[in-house]
Design an enzyme around this catalytic site. Structure first.
Site, mmCIF file in Angstrom:
data_model
loop_
_atom_site.group_PDB
_atom_site.id
_atom_site.type_symbol
_atom_site.label_atom_id
_atom_site.label_comp_id
_atom_site.label_asym_id
_atom_site.label_seq_id
_atom_site.Cartn_x
_atom_site.Cartn_y
_atom_site.Cartn_z
ATOM 1 N N CYS A 22 -1.004 -3.988 3.759
ATOM 2 C CA CYS A 22 -1.793 -5.210 3.658
ATOM 3 C C CYS A 22 -0.851 -6.393 3.835
ATOM 4 O O CYS A 22 0.305 -6.333 3.442
ATOM 5 C CB CYS A 22 -2.476 -5.297 2.297
ATOM 6 S SG CYS A 22 -3.656 -3.979 2.004
ATOM 7 N N HIS B 257 3.408 14.246 5.699
ATOM 8 C CA HIS B 257 3.057 15.590 5.227
ATOM 9 C C HIS B 257 3.506 16.563 6.313
ATOM 10 O O HIS B 257 3.191 16.351 7.490
ATOM 11 C CB HIS B 257 1.551 15.722 4.999
ATOM 12 C CG HIS B 257 0.994 14.652 4.118
ATOM 13 N ND1 HIS B 257 1.103 14.698 2.748
ATOM 14 C CD2 HIS B 257 0.350 13.494 4.416
ATOM 15 C CE1 HIS B 257 0.529 13.616 2.238
ATOM 16 N NE2 HIS B 257 0.072 12.869 3.230
ATOM 17 N N SER C 234 0.838 -1.214 0.000
ATOM 18 C CA SER C 234 0.000 0.000 0.000
ATOM 19 C C SER C 234 0.864 1.252 0.000
ATOM 20 O O SER C 234 1.472 1.557 -1.001
ATOM 21 C CB SER C 234 -1.029 0.038 1.125
ATOM 22 O OG SER C 234 -1.995 1.039 0.828
#
Length: 125
Positions: free
Chosen positions: A91, A76, A71
């Site tokens: 996953c 940020h 994934s």
């Protein structure tokens, strides 16, 4: 089904959070953040497919993200506020998103964190 009724067919775990009081110099250091994300991929036991970054203006924050086979991992930043958000979603039973999240937190050294967990799995009926 929600709540884990039946066997788990798809394993998806999401660890994400808000980091307050981080060092603005680290939050603005693109090379350092790329290194941190690459190492977090290793810590998660994930497979790196690509890594990218984007700076928002000459003195702005950064987004650094890794696309992994399982994934993604992203940071940020808002250096002017000493603030960062971190997102680790993987996953597979072989991955450890919490370990990757904790590694990033250690490297960004926030004064305060909020952490959230999501089960993104699919369960058989």
């Amino acid at each position: 089904m929600a709540g884990g009724v039946g066997g788990r067919v798809v394993v998806g775990r999401h660890v994400y959070g808000n980091l307050y009081g981080c060092d603005a110099r680290v939050l603005g250091d693109e090379a350092a953040l790329i290194t941190i994300v690459k190492e977090a991929v290793r810590v998660a036991n994930a497979m790196l497919l690509s890594i990218g970054s984007y700076r928002f203006g000459p003195n702005g924050g950064l987004t650094v993200f890794a696309v992994v086979a399982e994934s993604h991992i992203s940071i940020h930043t808002w250096p002017e506020h000493g603030f960062a958000t971190v997102d680790v979603y993987t996953c597979g039973d072989h991955t450890d998103p919490k370990a990757a999240f904790d590694f990033i937190v250690e490297k960004l050294s926030p004064k305060k964190i909020e952490v959230f967990y999501g089960d993104r799995s699919m369960y058989s009926e």
